[in-house]
Write a protein that holds these residues in place. Structure first.
Motif, PDB file in Angstrom:
ATOM      1  N   PRO A  87       4.279  -0.720  -9.992  1.00  0.00           N
ATOM      2  CA  PRO A  87       3.341  -0.924  -9.410  1.00  0.00           C
ATOM      3  C   PRO A  87       2.044  -2.711  -9.945  1.00  0.00           C
ATOM      4  N   ARG A  88       1.771  -3.618  -8.962  1.00  0.00           N
ATOM      5  CA  ARG A  88       2.042  -4.506  -9.258  1.00  0.00           C
ATOM      6  C   ARG A  88       2.139  -5.031 -10.036  1.00  0.00           C
TER       7      ARG A  88
ATOM      8  N   TRP B  94      10.044   0.266  -8.455  1.00  0.00           N
ATOM      9  CA  TRP B  94       8.866  -0.197  -8.708  1.00  0.00           C
ATOM     10  C   TRP B  94       8.174   0.721  -9.304  1.00  0.00           C
TER      11      TRP B  94
ATOM     12  N   GLU C  34       0.952  -1.307   0.059  1.00  0.00           N
ATOM     13  CA  GLU C  34       0.306   0.207  -0.169  1.00  0.00           C
ATOM     14  C   GLU C  34       1.196   1.274   0.304  1.00  0.00           C
ATOM     15  N   SER C  35       1.883   1.065   0.638  1.00  0.00           N
ATOM     16  CA  SER C  35       3.066   2.094   0.551  1.00  0.00           C
ATOM     17  C   SER C  35       4.632   1.296   1.433  1.00  0.00           C
TER      18      SER C  35
ATOM     19  N   PRO D 278      -0.224  -5.951 -14.720  1.00  0.00           N
ATOM     20  CA  PRO D 278      -1.145  -4.641 -13.502  1.00  0.00           C
ATOM     21  C   PRO D 278      -2.006  -4.008 -14.694  1.00  0.00           C
TER      22      PRO D 278
ATOM     23  N   LEU E  57       3.401   4.861   7.796  1.00  0.00           N
ATOM     24  CA  LEU E  57       1.789   4.522   7.093  1.00  0.00           C
ATOM     25  C   LEU E  57       1.747   3.174   7.107  1.00  0.00           C
TER      26      LEU E  57
ATOM     27  N   VAL F 225       8.537   8.065  -1.431  1.00  0.00           N
ATOM     28  CA  VAL F 225       9.298   6.670  -1.118  1.00  0.00           C
ATOM     29  C   VAL F 225       9.015   6.246  -2.616  1.00  0.00           C
TER      30      VAL F 225
ATOM     31  N   ARG G 114      -8.217  -5.211 -12.160  1.00  0.00           N
ATOM     32  CA  ARG G 114      -8.335  -5.760 -11.269  1.00  0.00           C
ATOM     33  C   ARG G 114      -8.893  -4.061 -10.163  1.00  0.00           C
TER      34      ARG G 114
ATOM     35  N   LYS H 221      -5.474   3.677  -0.869  1.00  0.00           N
ATOM     36  CA  LYS H 221      -4.943   2.348  -0.261  1.00  0.00           C
ATOM     37  C   LYS H 221      -3.682   2.342  -0.636  1.00  0.00           C
ATOM     38  N   HIS H 222      -3.183   2.796  -1.930  1.00  0.00           N
ATOM     39  CA  HIS H 222      -1.964   3.345  -1.796  1.00  0.00           C
ATOM     40  C   HIS H 222      -1.702   4.552  -2.220  1.00  0.00           C
ATOM     41  N   LYS H 223      -1.704   4.529  -0.670  1.00  0.00           N
ATOM     42  CA  LYS H 223      -1.252   6.018  -0.436  1.00  0.00           C
ATOM     43  C   LYS H 223      -0.180   6.344  -1.346  1.00  0.00           C
ATOM     44  N   ASN H 224       0.671   5.959  -1.676  1.00  0.00           N
ATOM     45  CA  ASN H 224       1.905   7.317  -2.275  1.00  0.00           C
ATOM     46  C   ASN H 224       1.700   7.732  -3.443  1.00  0.00           C
ATOM     47  N   ILE H 225       0.594   7.438  -4.019  1.00  0.00           N
ATOM     48  CA  ILE H 225       0.007   7.111  -5.351  1.00  0.00           C
ATOM     49  C   ILE H 225      -1.267   8.082  -5.315  1.00  0.00           C
TER      50      ILE H 225
ATOM     51  N   ALA I  88       3.873  12.621  -0.174  1.00  0.00           N
ATOM     52  CA  ALA I  88       3.522  11.847  -0.698  1.00  0.00           C
ATOM     53  C   ALA I  88       4.220  10.623  -1.662  1.00  0.00           C
TER      54      ALA I  88
ATOM     55  N   ASP J 124       6.432   3.266   3.475  1.00  0.00           N
ATOM     56  CA  ASP J 124       6.410   5.139   4.051  1.00  0.00           C
ATOM     57  C   ASP J 124       6.420   4.365   5.838  1.00  0.00           C
TER      58      ASP J 124
END
Lengths: 548, 308
Positions: free
Chosen positions: A238-239, A236, A63-64, B258, A69, A220, B262, B80-84, A217, A66
């Motif tokens: 995502p997914r 990174w 989710e993060s 990805p 958090l 990271v 989803r 949910k995805h706190k940095n995006i 935000a 950080d």
């Protein structure tokens, strides 16, 4: 000339004394035992022949990253590689070991902790890591606008809770002080025997506050983040994947063998297991349960007890479960071995107690399966033959094949042993949580995974009015015992208090119905070394290496 | 034609607004919130988090705040995805779904049209029955069966293709199995529609005339029959194309792509309000645009249709 010589001699003397002082400081302190690490290091250099690129499946995208958090296990697994707190946990025994603090002093009353930070502690950009970094990071966790779900991990610190709830505006009243760049002092509001364990928890990790100020935000992201752990974030997507590489500025980088770590977020465990079989993944901390009978025969399979408890909560505010005798009868009428041996099949421990054996705690035995006693209790409560008919009962669980099977087995036993029909209802996870919080249930499926290595993480939830109580149960004796555990410094005496509390939970009052203690099961490629079993499924990757 | 286009385009924001309003209030009415979890938050911590995301305000005010941000092109932060941000999630997930969906769409068209035409030309023969039985299989076998079967066949027993994963468009081998899985139900649907359309057209007088003139079969099909026969397919292509390019939960999960499908479903399960709203906007725009496109193509192909 003479002057110069004299100066030189003085310098040698100085060096000698500094050396002496240093060896005294670093060599003979009570906490620093450099030898403790030896069993975790490779015995030969054979590993150097193999490419040290470790790949594991984390099951989901974080989710993060950080540390302030994050709340979940997959996130903490990554944060613990990117960052390092004052304390580290021993990979096997989980005892506190030096982290960024190479030693620490605790006052006799257990209230003051003085951490001495390594002088060679650095951020991944090479800049120095000091006590100020910890000060600002902890302040950030306690600042309400940060939105840290785990801010309560700092509440044992004096004044921390008041500051977080805006009851005190000034941070000066919080018991966190920077003595100098390398000394950090923490004052607690009451003794907290597991505070060192908390200091190893991700919420208390140092974060680069100046980077956060600049990038908000987005700090990271790989292009922005600086961290202080054994590895740093390289990619990174995502997914898709996360890649970590060795952090050459880490103070202990000489013992890190892995050069690169690839982390897949595959939530389809079937697919991930196929990749594991093709040697494209080295470690899966979770396996597809429907393939358990096949996987269990593999030499790569491992299973170990886990610091988690699977149980049902009763809603004690409404009949029939406002009567402790009824709750007790329902618990006595279950033979838990049927669940663990015929449904779960992975060596889960059937439990008539609640707390897993964390940090040497010995749970109380609880009450064994006893059908006759169960029936008798129900009659005493005024139900059954000659009494009132038993009202309709429903078990609420979140949709999952495994939860359903367990619930069906329990319903069957209640039917056979008590003659009571219980229906089942499944809901989505978030709906279950909402019903649980609003006591909108009769019996509800629950579980609890320990946050730190102390029984307190399992027992403080059932305090009167506690946010995680979620049963409506309130017991004065339990509350007062909990207070006593906070003041008691002696570990044995403290654990005896916890046992008394556990007896209230699982031998007398039964606000909950304990079922089993979790296991951790996964698959690990045979080439992985330096991976150790422990009850909290913590595996620091800095000790891991690949060797054929 | 132009008038019709302008009329349809003026409608679009209204449709989108209604779609957003319904989704927003339904999402907020569902039990549980984005920050409810296994560990119940301390009331003060919860209040701080809710204040941070404006969740402490009444729902209708949240809706207006949201609309204001959307008008500025900001779909908000993901809970949910706190940095995006949601913009970024959609910005990375949508192109991946689009690429995969587009390939699947081309495959579906190629297979579907060919199969439909062959069936129609061999109406009521063994070949027709054979092809139509295949389409029944394609329609009724869910992707969560086809996907793992293809995986087993081509990636596990014969390791010709990767089991799963995604490495971008530069490694197309990762896209082959998911694209086929995704295309099968669409191909089957297109084949059946194409067959029906063609059979109807082939029985028309002008086709008989063409036959009487002695035109070879392929000329009749390509020059005369196809244009009319494809109409039922065209009318379903708009929604089908929007559906296929916005991603499929099942296919993306089996092959760990990805994509956007989803994000939508998991966003709903996680009560990630902004993410769900964002994906709904994308989906809504796609439907509006591609329905319009298919209507225009329809008008071009069928001289009887007149947009006035």
């Amino acid at each position: 000339m003479l002057h110069l010589t004299k100066h030189k001699i003085l310098t040698y003397t100085e060096i000698f004394f500094i050396f002496l002082a240093a060896s005294f400081l670093f060599g003979t302190t009570q906490n620093e035992k450099p030898d403790w690490e030896k069993p975790y290091l490779p015995k030969t250099n054979n590993w150097q022949a193999k490419k040290q690129h470790f790949i594991f499946n984390n099951g989901t995208d974080p989710e993060s990253l950080d540390p302030a958090l994050i709340t979940g296990v997959p996130e903490s697994r990554l944060a613990a590689e990117l960052f390092e707190g004052l304390i580290n946990l021993d990979p096997k025994s989980l005892e506190p070991r030096p982290g960024i603090a190479y030693r620490w002093d605790i006052s006799d009353d257990g209230l003051i902790y003085e951490f001495h930070l390594r002088k060679n502690a650095k951020w991944s950009d090479g800049s120095e890591l000091t006590a100020h970094d910890f000060f600002h990071s902890w302040k950030r966790v306690l600042t309400p606008s940060t939105g840290a779900s785990y801010a309560y991990q700092l509440f044992p610190v004096k004044g921390a809770e008041d500051f977080h709830s805006n009851r005190s505006k000034s941070f000066d009243e919080v018991g966190i002080k920077v003595i100098n760049n390398h000394t950090f002092k923490v004052q607690l509001k009451a003794p907290c025997s597991y505070f060192l364990d908390l200091a190893a928890f991700h919420t208390l990790f140092p974060v680069p506050v100046s980077v956060i100020k600049t990038h908000k935000a987005q700090w990271v992201r790989p292009e922005n983040i600086i961290s202080n752990g054994p590895f740093r974030l390289e990619t990174w997507k995502p997914r898709q994947k996360i890649e970590l590489v060795k952090n050459k500025f880490y103070w202990g980088s000489m013992i890190c063998k892995l050069e690169k770590i690839t982390v897949f977020p595959y939530d389809n465990l079937d697919t991930a297991y196929q990749l594991f079989l093709q040697n494209k993944i080295h470690w899966m901390p979770a396996i597809p349960l429907e393939k358990l009978s096949e996987i269990i025969r593999s030499p790569d399979y491992y299973v170990m007890p886990y610091s988690g408890s699977y149980f049902y909560r009763f809603n004690v505010t409404k009949p029939p479960f406002d009567d402790a005798r009824v709750r007790k009868a329902f618990s006595l009428a279950i033979d838990r071995r049927i669940i663990t041996e015929h449904i779960l099949k992975a060596g889960q421990q059937p439990a008539t107690w609640f707390c897993p054996p964390v940090s040497g705690y010995r749970p109380v035995p609880g009450l064994k399966y006893n059908r006759d006693k169960a029936k008798q209790l129900l009659t005493e409560a005024g139900y059954g033959a000659g009494g009132r008919p038993f009202p309709n009962i429903e078990i609420l669980y979140n949709t999952s094949e495994q939860h359903k099977k367990v619930a069906e087995a329990i319903v069957q036993q209640w039917k056979n042993n008590l003659g009571i029909s219980v229906s089942l209802r499944n809901t989505e996870w978030k709906v279950l949580l909402s019903d649980m919080d609003n006591l909108n249930f009769q019996i509800i499926r629950s579980s609890w995974i320990g946050d730190y290595g102390d029984p307190n993480t399992f027992f403080d939830m059932f305090v009167t009015g506690g946010g995680n109580n979620r049963t409506g149960w309130s017991n004065k004796e339990y509350d007062s015992l909990l207070l006593q555990t906070r003041l008691e410094l002696d570990k044995e005496k403290r654990y005896r208090l916890f046992q008394k509390m556990e007896r209230l939970l699982v031998e007398e009052e039964f606000p909950i119905l304990p079922l089993y203690i979790y296991v951790n099961q996964g698959v690990l490629n045979q080439s992985v070394n330096g991976w150790h079993e422990n009850i909290r499924d913590i595996h620091p990757l800095k000790y891991i290496w690949l060797e054929d | 034609m132009l008038k019709y286009l302008i009329y349809r385009l003026l409608h679009a924001p209204l449709v989108l607004f209604i779609l957003l309003a319904i989704t927003f209030f339904l999402m907020h009415a569902a039990p549980g919130g984005p920050f409810s979890g296994d560990r119940r938050l301390d009331p003060e911590i919860e209040a701080a988090i809710h204040a941070k995301y404006n969740l402490d305000k009444p729902v209708y005010i949240q809706f207006f705040i949201y609309l204001r941000d959307v008008a500025k092109g900001d779909l908000g932060p993901s809970y949910k995805h706190k940095n995006i941000s949601v913009n970024e999630i959609i910005g990375t997930a949508f192109p991946q779904s689009f690429i995969l969906g587009f390939i699947a769409f081309v495959i579906a068209l190629a297979f579907g049209l060919t199969a439909g035409i062959i069936s129609a030309l061999n109406h009521n023969t063994c070949l027709d029955y054979g092809v139509m039985s295949l389409t029944v299989i394609g329609l009724s076998l869910p992707t969560f069966i086809i996907g793992p079967m293809l995986q087993l066949g081509f990636a596990v027993y014969r390791q010709l293709l990767p089991v799963a994963g995604y490495e971008g468009i530069s490694s197309p081998e990762y896209l082959i199995l998911p694209a086929f899985t995704l295309s099968l139900p669409f191909a089957a649907r297109i084949a059946r529609l194409m067959r029906t359309g063609m059979i109807e057209i082939l029985s028309q007088d002008f086709i008989t005339t063409a036959r009487a003139k002695g035109l070879p079969d392929y000329v009749i099909v390509i020059k005369h029959a196809l244009r009319g026969g494809i109409l039922p397919v065209v009318s379903c292509l708009g929604p089908a194309f929007s559906q296929i390019i916005t991603g499929s939960l099942v296919v993306e999960k089996i092959f760990q792509i990805p994509g956007l499908g989803r994000e939508f479903v998991e966003g709903a399960l996680n009560r990630d309000y902004t993410l769900v709203m964002g994906t709904v906007i994308v989906y809504g725009i796609c439907i509006i645009v591609f329905n319009l496109v298919s209507d225009i193509i329809y008008g071009i192909l069928d001289p009887r249709v007149c947009y006035g």
